[in-house]
Design an enzyme around this catalytic site. Structure first.
Site, PDB file in Angstrom:
ATOM      1  N   ASP A  39      35.405  86.448  33.201  1.00  0.00           N
ATOM      2  CA  ASP A  39      35.010  85.221  32.503  1.00  0.00           C
ATOM      3  C   ASP A  39      34.310  85.626  31.207  1.00  0.00           C
ATOM      4  O   ASP A  39      33.365  86.415  31.232  1.00  0.00           O
ATOM      5  CB  ASP A  39      34.068  84.392  33.375  1.00  0.00           C
ATOM      6  N   SER A  55      32.674  74.536  35.295  1.00  0.00           N
ATOM      7  CA  SER A  55      31.794  75.014  34.234  1.00  0.00           C
ATOM      8  C   SER A  55      30.461  74.253  34.254  1.00  0.00           C
ATOM      9  O   SER A  55      29.709  74.353  35.217  1.00  0.00           O
ATOM     10  CB  SER A  55      32.510  74.903  32.886  1.00  0.00           C
ATOM     11  N   HIS A  66      37.861  81.807  32.251  1.00  0.00           N
ATOM     12  CA  HIS A  66      36.936  80.692  32.445  1.00  0.00           C
ATOM     13  C   HIS A  66      37.718  79.449  32.821  1.00  0.00           C
ATOM     14  O   HIS A  66      38.466  78.899  32.009  1.00  0.00           O
ATOM     15  CB  HIS A  66      36.116  80.438  31.188  1.00  0.00           C
TER      16      HIS A  66
END
Length: 310
Positions: A252, A125, A281
């Site tokens: 996502d 991320s 995610h």
């Protein structure tokens, strides 16, 4: 899948006790890494892992990667971003989504002091954006020890990700991030009383509002959008010159897949992009088997790391 993967309990019984190591990244700031060193550390490659927004070295995906990497013969360093993992007292400032300085410092220090000659950086991320931006910032002159980059669900175009986070269906993610950011500023105030004005904190409801009020001005950006533009790895991905693996998914909730089809990414022969239909995610949870616990992205990172640095 995203929430399930975050909430699913995991145990890492074969992971040894970590060694705490503090890196002095500036004159007044240290960052903490939890290190799983192989016995003869100079003889083994290093896997340096970077967590996501308001995560830490204790995040399940960080420890899952540590267990698999260590088992595969890597020394694994789980690096906490500034203020994360209970380290608010180690420096006066904040961190941001494009702050590559600390990872670069760690790479150069372990090469210099630990004689490490093979390093893979893997980020999730926000950490994925940092890993990609780090490689792009190096351009044609990366450290010789840096053999590859992995990025899982990287927020490579921050503005688009924050816009997606503001959709009504993503309220739970936005709320979770903001709650963590507000709590961190309150903890920071206990260590650095009065350094930041906490008066606006109660009214902040979105990540964008937090970045506009705190992150952007602290680092000299002209508001949140300027910060998002300049800190995004998309500005430099075309300059990446080392093997790079990017894993993301069509579903996502707040990292759109379109930027990963941009020519700046797809035309770079050093970058391999894997876009799955499902994965959420940073989740990518499949069925467990005899040789896997089902955390597919972790397996791919270790596979990539063994190919380029094993």
């Amino acid at each position: 899948m995203t929430v399930f993967a975050w909430a699913r309990p995991r145990e890492f019984t074969d992971l040894p006790a970590a060694e705490e190591r503090f890196f002095a990244v500036t004159d007044d700031t240290q960052v903490l890494a939890h290190c799983y060193w192989q016995r003869e550390r100079a003889s083994h490659p290093v896997l340096l892992a970077l967590h996501g927004l308001e995560g830490s070295s204790s995040a399940h995906y960080m420890r899952g990667l540590a267990a698999k990497g260590f088992r595969a013969g890597f020394s694994v360093l789980l690096l906490n971003q500034r203020n994360c993992g209970g380290t608010e007292h180690l420096g006066p400032g904040l961190y941001h989504s494009g702050l590559t300085h600390d990872a670069d410092h760690v790479i150069r220090e372990v090469v210099r002091t630990d004689a490490i000659d093979r390093i893979i950086v893997a980020g999730y991320s926000l950490g994925g954006n940092i890993a990609l931006k780090l490689a792009g910032d190096y351009g044609d002159a990366p450290p010789s020890a840096l053999r590859g980059i992995c990025a899982v669900s990287p927020v490579i175009e921050l503005s688009r990700c924050v816009h997606a986070l503001e959709r009504r269906q993503n309220f739970i993610y936005q709320w979770n991030f903001v709650r963590a950011l507000r709590a961190r500023m309150q903890r920071k105030d206990l260590c650095q009383p009065g350094r930041f004005d906490l008066a606006p904190l109660k009214s902040i409801r979105t990540v964008r509002e937090f970045d506009d009020r705190y992150t952007a001005p602290y680092f000299g950006f002209d508001g949140a959008e300027d910060y998002y533009h300049r800190a995004s790895a998309m500005r430099v991905v075309d300059r990446i010159r080392i093997p790079t693996l990017v894993i993301t998914s069509e579903d996502d909730p707040f990292v759109p897949s379109e930027p990963f089809r941009d020519p700046a990414v797809t035309a770079n022969p050093n970058i391999t992009v894997v876009v799955t239909r499902h994965g959420g995610h940073c989740a990518f949870l499949g069925e467990a088997g005899a040789d896997t616990d089902g955390y597919w992205a972790e397996d791919r990172i270790v596979e990539f790391a063994r190919r380029w640095a094993g």
